[in-house]
Design a protein around this motif. Structure first.
Motif, short mmCIF file in Angstrom:
data_model
loop_
_atom_site.label_atom_id
_atom_site.label_comp_id
_atom_site.label_asym_id
_atom_site.label_seq_id
_atom_site.Cartn_x
_atom_site.Cartn_y
_atom_site.Cartn_z
N UNK A 189 0.84 -1.18 0.00
CA UNK A 189 0.00 0.00 0.00
C UNK A 189 0.89 1.25 0.00
N UNK A 190 1.60 1.47 -1.10
CA UNK A 190 2.59 2.56 -1.15
C UNK A 190 1.98 3.95 -1.05
N UNK A 191 0.68 4.08 -1.28
CA UNK A 191 0.05 5.40 -1.22
C UNK A 191 -0.41 5.79 0.16
N UNK A 192 -0.21 4.91 1.15
CA UNK A 192 -0.67 5.20 2.50
C UNK A 192 0.21 6.21 3.23
N UNK A 193 -0.19 6.55 4.43
CA UNK A 193 0.56 7.49 5.25
C UNK A 193 1.63 6.78 6.06
N UNK A 194 2.78 7.41 6.28
CA UNK A 194 3.85 6.78 7.06
C UNK A 194 3.39 6.45 8.49
N UNK A 195 3.94 5.41 9.05
CA UNK A 195 3.61 5.02 10.43
C UNK A 195 3.90 6.15 11.41
N UNK A 196 4.90 6.97 11.10
CA UNK A 196 5.27 8.06 12.00
C UNK A 196 4.11 9.04 12.23
#
Length: 331
Positions: A189-196
């Motif tokens: 899911x490369x378009x998601x938001x970073x875990x940070x």
């Protein structure tokens, strides 16, 4: 208004949780007093008269959690069940519940465990429990042919409920600015938001929840941080009130659930018609990695995109959302 401008502080910064509970108890006692309304204004065939007539209504789940719910309208009317977003409560659906009640529907909404007036248990803050708690309400009320509507995290709850408990009691569903299929960025899911991003949400919840719950509605949740936007103080304070009534532990754990749960396979299991509503200026659940992807994964999904609408569009654009949702239900 400039994005970094300072908004006025709430008019009730020193209200404690104990005071809030006292106020709530007073309201419940008042609600329990005999009605003085003219007989012609009452609804003898309401859902309330077909179940226990209590000012405060709860269902107990299999693991002993008390889930608060509202059930308004004629018992024989088409039921619409609303699932709220993080970290709010069933009160966030006021504009929808009153609209559909006035149009002849039966409307039901519950407070998720750890939120609002439901039990503030320390565990079970995960999508499976959320779905099971929703099922407990639906089963307790013996709903049939219901339309399920979920906003944000509540959209994930509806999707998991349908995948986990089936569609025998449901006719249609609607996902509004919902978290599926997956919010967090992963290899698949490369378009998601970073875990940070979500780690920071947890940090703010754990260290200064009261201020965080002020800043979020005053800014990105309703798009009040956009140039030219006019913040509505009542909406901001109502969001703060709902959030602070809930449990910090439930809110902290819930961030992991709404961000890291992958609903891809759940969406694929759903056969009934689903309307996916999403604003393209959603700063909480970004549009491109949510609404369009969910609609494609659903067997019978329809995407409706709202230009410039924010995450909290059921409140700020209630008239548009209500009309489109009603059209979908009637179709």
């Amino acid at each position: 208004m400039k994005p970094d401008s300072v908004l006025p502080q709430p008019a009730f910064p020193e209200i404690t949780r104990r005071q809030m509970l006292v106020l709530g108890t007073g309201a419940a006692v008042t609600a329990a007093l005999p009605s003085t309304a003219p007989a012609a204004t009452r609804m003898p065939n309401s859902a309330a008269s077909s179940h226990e007539n209590l000012a405060m209504r709860y269902v107990t789940t299999r693991d002993g959690v008390q889930i608060f719910y509202k059930d308004w309208g004629p018992a024989n009317a088409t039921p619409i069940v609303f699932s709220h977003g993080w970290p709010l409560s069933s009160d966030d659906w006021d504009a929808q519940m009153l609209f559909f009640l006035s149009n002849g529907y039966r409307v039901i909404a519950h407070d998720r465990r750890g939120h609002g007036r439901s039990s503030q248990v320390w565990d079970g803050h995960d999508m499976d429990h959320y779905a099971d708690d929703l099922d407990a309400v639906v089963t307790h009320l013996d709903l049939k042919g219901a339309i399920h509507v979920g906003h944000s995290t509540g959209g994930g709850e509806v999707v998991r409920y349908l995948a986990r408990h089936g569609e025998k009691r449901v006719s249609k569903a609607c996902l509004i600015a919902a978290v599926p299929p997956l919010m967090m960025k992963t290899a698949s899911n490369p378009g998601g938001l970073p875990k940070s991003v979500f780690d920071d949400l947890q940090r703010q919840t754990a260290t200064n929840r009261a201020q965080f719950f002020r800043d979020l509605p005053a800014g990105p949740f309703y798009g009040f941080n956009r140039p030219g936007a006019k913040p509505q103080e009542g909406i901001i304070q109502n969001w703060w009130r709902q959030g602070m009534t809930g449990s910090a532990k439930a809110h902290y754990d819930g961030i992991v659930e709404f961000s890291q749960t992958d609903f891809t396979e759940d969406l694929k299991k759903i056969n009934l018609p689903v309307l996916v509503m999403h604003g393209d200026d959603d700063q909480i659940v970004p549009y491109a990695d949510a609404g369009p992807l969910s609609a494609r994964l659903l067997k019978n999904g329809t995407l409706k995109t709202y230009k410039g609408f924010p995450h909290g569009m059921p409140t700020t654009q209630a008239a548009v959302i209500n009309a489109d949702l009603r059209a979908f239900i009637k179709a």
